[in-house]
Design a protein around this motif. Structure first.
Motif, PDB file in Angstrom:
ATOM      1  N   ILE A  86      10.902 -14.130  29.205  1.00  0.00           N
ATOM      2  CA  ILE A  86       9.801 -14.813  29.903  1.00  0.00           C
ATOM      3  C   ILE A  86       9.685 -14.303  31.336  1.00  0.00           C
ATOM      4  CG2 ILE A  86       9.011 -17.064  30.759  1.00  0.00           C
ATOM      5  CD1 ILE A  86      10.453 -18.273  28.235  1.00  0.00           C
ATOM      6  N   VAL A  87      10.840 -14.193  32.027  1.00  0.00           N
ATOM      7  CA  VAL A  87      10.807 -13.664  33.398  1.00  0.00           C
ATOM      8  C   VAL A  87      10.321 -12.210  33.385  1.00  0.00           C
ATOM      9  CG1 VAL A  87      12.181 -13.109  35.444  1.00  0.00           C
ATOM     10  CG2 VAL A  87      12.623 -15.226  34.187  1.00  0.00           C
ATOM     11  N   GLY A  88      10.744 -11.457  32.350  1.00  0.00           N
ATOM     12  CA  GLY A  88      10.297 -10.064  32.219  1.00  0.00           C
ATOM     13  C   GLY A  88       8.788  -9.971  32.070  1.00  0.00           C
ATOM     14  N   SER A  89       8.213 -10.925  31.345  1.00  0.00           N
ATOM     15  CA  SER A  89       6.768 -10.971  31.168  1.00  0.00           C
ATOM     16  C   SER A  89       6.074 -11.193  32.515  1.00  0.00           C
ATOM     17  CB  SER A  89       6.419 -12.095  30.187  1.00  0.00           C
ATOM     18  OG  SER A  89       5.048 -12.152  29.958  1.00  0.00           O
ATOM     19  N   ASP A 131      -1.379 -14.502  22.483  1.00  0.00           N
ATOM     20  CA  ASP A 131      -1.259 -13.045  22.578  1.00  0.00           C
ATOM     21  C   ASP A 131      -0.399 -12.622  23.761  1.00  0.00           C
ATOM     22  OD1 ASP A 131      -2.818 -12.770  20.382  1.00  0.00           O
ATOM     23  OD2 ASP A 131      -4.684 -12.410  21.486  1.00  0.00           O
ATOM     24  N   ASN A 132       0.225 -13.615  24.408  1.00  0.00           N
ATOM     25  CA  ASN A 132       0.990 -13.344  25.626  1.00  0.00           C
ATOM     26  C   ASN A 132       2.465 -13.689  25.451  1.00  0.00           C
ATOM     27  OD1 ASN A 132       1.076 -12.350  28.156  1.00  0.00           O
ATOM     28  ND2 ASN A 132       0.061 -14.064  29.167  1.00  0.00           N
ATOM     29  N   ILE A 133       2.923 -13.717  24.195  1.00  0.00           N
ATOM     30  CA  ILE A 133       4.326 -14.019  23.922  1.00  0.00           C
ATOM     31  C   ILE A 133       5.129 -12.733  24.119  1.00  0.00           C
ATOM     32  CG2 ILE A 133       5.982 -14.836  22.193  1.00  0.00           C
ATOM     33  CD1 ILE A 133       3.475 -16.147  20.789  1.00  0.00           C
ATOM     34  N   PRO A 134       6.172 -12.773  24.956  1.00  0.00           N
ATOM     35  CA  PRO A 134       6.939 -11.546  25.218  1.00  0.00           C
ATOM     36  C   PRO A 134       7.401 -10.878  23.917  1.00  0.00           C
ATOM     37  CG  PRO A 134       7.675 -13.328  26.648  1.00  0.00           C
ATOM     38  CD  PRO A 134       6.687 -13.922  25.693  1.00  0.00           C
ATOM     39  N   LEU A 135       7.399  -9.563  23.886  1.00  0.00           N
ATOM     40  CA  LEU A 135       7.825  -8.736  22.748  1.00  0.00           C
ATOM     41  C   LEU A 135       7.007  -8.964  21.485  1.00  0.00           C
ATOM     42  CD1 LEU A 135      11.747  -8.459  22.629  1.00  0.00           C
ATOM     43  CD2 LEU A 135      10.103  -6.793  23.482  1.00  0.00           C
ATOM     44  N   SER A 193       4.102 -10.533  20.746  1.00  0.00           N
ATOM     45  CA  SER A 193       2.666 -10.264  20.747  1.00  0.00           C
ATOM     46  C   SER A 193       2.396  -8.760  20.710  1.00  0.00           C
ATOM     47  CB  SER A 193       2.001 -10.881  21.980  1.00  0.00           C
ATOM     48  OG  SER A 193       2.056 -12.278  21.893  1.00  0.00           O
ATOM     49  N   TYR A 194       3.225  -8.000  21.448  1.00  0.00           N
ATOM     50  CA  TYR A 194       3.036  -6.546  21.458  1.00  0.00           C
ATOM     51  C   TYR A 194       3.199  -5.990  20.047  1.00  0.00           C
ATOM     52  CZ  TYR A 194       3.470  -1.650  22.809  1.00  0.00           C
ATOM     53  OH  TYR A 194       3.284  -0.298  22.927  1.00  0.00           O
ATOM     54  N   ILE A 195       4.202  -6.494  19.336  1.00  0.00           N
ATOM     55  CA  ILE A 195       4.457  -6.016  17.966  1.00  0.00           C
ATOM     56  C   ILE A 195       3.327  -6.459  17.032  1.00  0.00           C
ATOM     57  CG2 ILE A 195       6.043  -6.191  16.004  1.00  0.00           C
ATOM     58  CD1 ILE A 195       8.286  -6.671  18.172  1.00  0.00           C
ATOM     59  N   LEU A 196       2.937  -7.753  17.115  1.00  0.00           N
ATOM     60  CA  LEU A 196       1.898  -8.279  16.227  1.00  0.00           C
ATOM     61  C   LEU A 196       0.544  -7.608  16.474  1.00  0.00           C
ATOM     62  CD1 LEU A 196       2.797 -12.096  16.222  1.00  0.00           C
ATOM     63  CD2 LEU A 196       3.158 -10.414  14.387  1.00  0.00           C
ATOM     64  N   LEU A 197       0.249  -7.309  17.751  1.00  0.00           N
ATOM     65  CA  LEU A 197      -1.039  -6.677  18.078  1.00  0.00           C
ATOM     66  C   LEU A 197      -0.955  -5.148  17.929  1.00  0.00           C
ATOM     67  CD1 LEU A 197      -1.905  -8.778  21.264  1.00  0.00           C
ATOM     68  CD2 LEU A 197      -3.169  -8.805  19.114  1.00  0.00           C
ATOM     69  N   LYS A 198       0.200  -4.655  17.479  1.00  0.00           N
ATOM     70  CA  LYS A 198       0.457  -3.216  17.325  1.00  0.00           C
ATOM     71  C   LYS A 198       0.151  -2.446  18.616  1.00  0.00           C
ATOM     72  CE  LYS A 198      -0.240  -3.143  12.324  1.00  0.00           C
ATOM     73  NZ  LYS A 198      -0.916  -4.464  12.091  1.00  0.00           N
ATOM     74  N   GLY A 199       0.470  -3.092  19.760  1.00  0.00           N
ATOM     75  CA  GLY A 199       0.320  -2.407  21.039  1.00  0.00           C
ATOM     76  C   GLY A 199      -1.108  -2.202  21.501  1.00  0.00           C
ATOM     77  N   ILE A 219      -1.996  -0.934  24.961  1.00  0.00           N
ATOM     78  CA  ILE A 219      -1.220  -1.643  25.980  1.00  0.00           C
ATOM     79  C   ILE A 219       0.001  -0.775  26.282  1.00  0.00           C
ATOM     80  CG2 ILE A 219       0.052  -3.756  26.528  1.00  0.00           C
ATOM     81  CD1 ILE A 219      -1.554  -5.078  24.172  1.00  0.00           C
ATOM     82  N   SER A 220       0.292  -0.580  27.576  1.00  0.00           N
ATOM     83  CA  SER A 220       1.423   0.272  27.961  1.00  0.00           C
ATOM     84  C   SER A 220       2.726  -0.223  27.318  1.00  0.00           C
ATOM     85  CB  SER A 220       1.567   0.288  29.482  1.00  0.00           C
ATOM     86  OG  SER A 220       2.803   0.870  29.827  1.00  0.00           O
ATOM     87  N   ILE A 221       3.522   0.730  26.838  1.00  0.00           N
ATOM     88  CA  ILE A 221       4.840   0.429  26.265  1.00  0.00           C
ATOM     89  C   ILE A 221       5.754  -0.190  27.330  1.00  0.00           C
ATOM     90  CG2 ILE A 221       5.769   2.738  26.751  1.00  0.00           C
ATOM     91  CD1 ILE A 221       6.624   0.815  23.579  1.00  0.00           C
ATOM     92  N   GLN A 222       5.357  -0.007  28.602  1.00  0.00           N
ATOM     93  CA  GLN A 222       6.145  -0.557  29.706  1.00  0.00           C
ATOM     94  C   GLN A 222       6.277  -2.077  29.594  1.00  0.00           C
ATOM     95  OE1 GLN A 222       5.308   1.076  33.717  1.00  0.00           O
ATOM     96  NE2 GLN A 222       5.249  -1.052  34.356  1.00  0.00           N
ATOM     97  N   TYR A 223       5.251  -2.760  29.057  1.00  0.00           N
ATOM     98  CA  TYR A 223       5.302  -4.222  28.969  1.00  0.00           C
ATOM     99  C   TYR A 223       6.476  -4.708  28.103  1.00  0.00           C
ATOM    100  CZ  TYR A 223       0.956  -4.539  31.564  1.00  0.00           C
ATOM    101  OH  TYR A 223       0.026  -4.454  32.556  1.00  0.00           O
TER     102      TYR A 223
END
Ligand SMILES: [Zn+2]
Length: 255
Positions: A16-19, A52-56, A58-64, A73-77
Motif C-alpha cells: 500500500i505504501v509502495g502504491s 483498479d488501484n489495488i497494488p500488484l 490490478s496490474y496483473i488483472l488489467l494485464k498492464g 502502464i509502466s512496469i515501474q508501478y
C-alpha cells in the motif's frame, strides 16, 4: 516467533505504501500535490477506480494496461509496490515489532522514492532530503538505538564524503561528478544511521554503482559519456546496510 498473519500484514502495508510511493515518484518532480487530485491515467487522464488501484493485483488483472485507453502502464508501478513490500518484510523479520522497524520502514520508503525519481529525472528532490536530515536528527534524541551525537556525525561524515569526492572529481574530470543532491541525500541517511553505517552505505553504493556502470558500458546500453545517477546506488547501499550492517561490520573485523 513470527506468525503468518503478521508477515502478511507487514507485506500488504508495504504494498500500500509502495502504491502511494508511485504517486510521489511521478508527482514530486512535477511539483504536483501528492494528495490531490485522485490517481489518474497519465495518458487519457481518466480517474482510476478503487478496484483498479489495488497494488500488484490490478496490474496483473488489467494485464498492464489502462482500463479506459488501453495504453501501457509502466512496469515501474508493480516493481515499486513489490520492492517496498519485500523491504518491509525483511526489516520486520530482522527487527521485529519495534520502534527501529517503524523508523527503518519510513527511511527505506523515502529511499525508494528518491532512487526512482533520480533514475527517471536525474535529480534528488530537496523536499525529501532536507526535511529528512532534520527528522533523522530529531528522532535520534528519542530512540534507544542511535545517539544524537552519532546522528550529527553521520550528517557531517555522509555529506562531507560526497562533497569532497564531488570536488576532487570535478577537478580531475572537469565536469560535475556528483551533485549537491547526493550530498544532501548522504547527509539524510547519515542522520538516520550514524557515521559508521553511512560509511558502509556509501562504500557499498560506490561499489555497486561502479559495477553497474561497467556492466552497462560493456553491454553498450550506456556510453562512457552518459551520466549514470548515483542516488539509486546510495539508496541501495543504505538499505543493505540498515538490514545487515552489524553482520558486515563483524565480517570485516573478522579479517
Ligand atoms: Zn488511460
Amino acid at each position: 516467533m513470527y506468525y503468518g498473519i503478521e508477515i502478511v500484514l507487514i507485506f500488504v502495508l508495504g504494498l500500500i505504501v509502495g502504491s502511494f510511493s508511485n504517486v510521489c515518484i511521478y508527482r514530486i518532480p512535477r511539483n504536483e500535490s501528492i494528495l490531490y487530485p485522485a490517481s489518474h491515467c497519465p495518458k487519457c487522464h481518466s480517474n482510476i477506480k478503487a478496484l483498479d488501484n489495488i497494488p500488484l493485483l490490478s496490474y496483473i488483472l488489467l494485464k498492464g494496461r489502462c482500463r479506459n485507453c488501453k495504453s501501457k502502464i509502466s512496469i515501474q508501478y508493480p516493481v515499486v509496490e513489490f520492492l517496498t513490500g519485500f523491504i518491509y518484510l525483511i526489516i520486520y523479520l530482522i527487527y521485529g515489532l519495534s520502534i527501529q522497524t517503524l523508523i527503518y520502514i519510513i527511511l527505506s520508503s523515502a529511499l525508494v522514492i528518491i532512487a526512482f525519481i533520480d533514475l527517471n529525472e536525474q535529480i534528488v528532490p530537496d523536499v525529501i532530503s532536507l526535511p529528512g536530515i532534520v527528522i533523522g536528527f530529531i528522532i535520534s534524541f528519542f530512540v534507544p538505538y542511535i545517539l544524537f551525537i552519532n546522528s550529527a556525525l553521520g550528517i557531517v561524515v555522509g555529506g562531507g564524503i560526497i562533497l569532497v569526492i564531488g570536488l576532487v572529481g570535478s577537478v580531475i574530470f572537469k565536469k560535475e561528478a556528483m551533485g549537491g543532491g547526493d550530498v544532501k541525500l548522504a547527509a539524510m541517511i547519515g542522520a538516520f544511521l550514524g557515521w559508521r553505517y553511512i560509511m558502509i552505505s556509501l562504500f557499498l553504493g560506490f561499489f555497486l554503482g561502479a559495477l553497474a556502470g561497467i556492466i552497462l558500458i560493456l553491454s553498450k546500453i550506456k556510453s562512457r559519456e552518459d551520466v549514470i545517477p548515483f542516488g539509486p546506488f546510495i539508496a541501495l547501499g543504505s538499505i543493505i546496510t540498515l538490514l545487515w550492517g552489524e553482520k558486515i561490520i563483524s565480517w570485516y573485523l573478522g579479517f
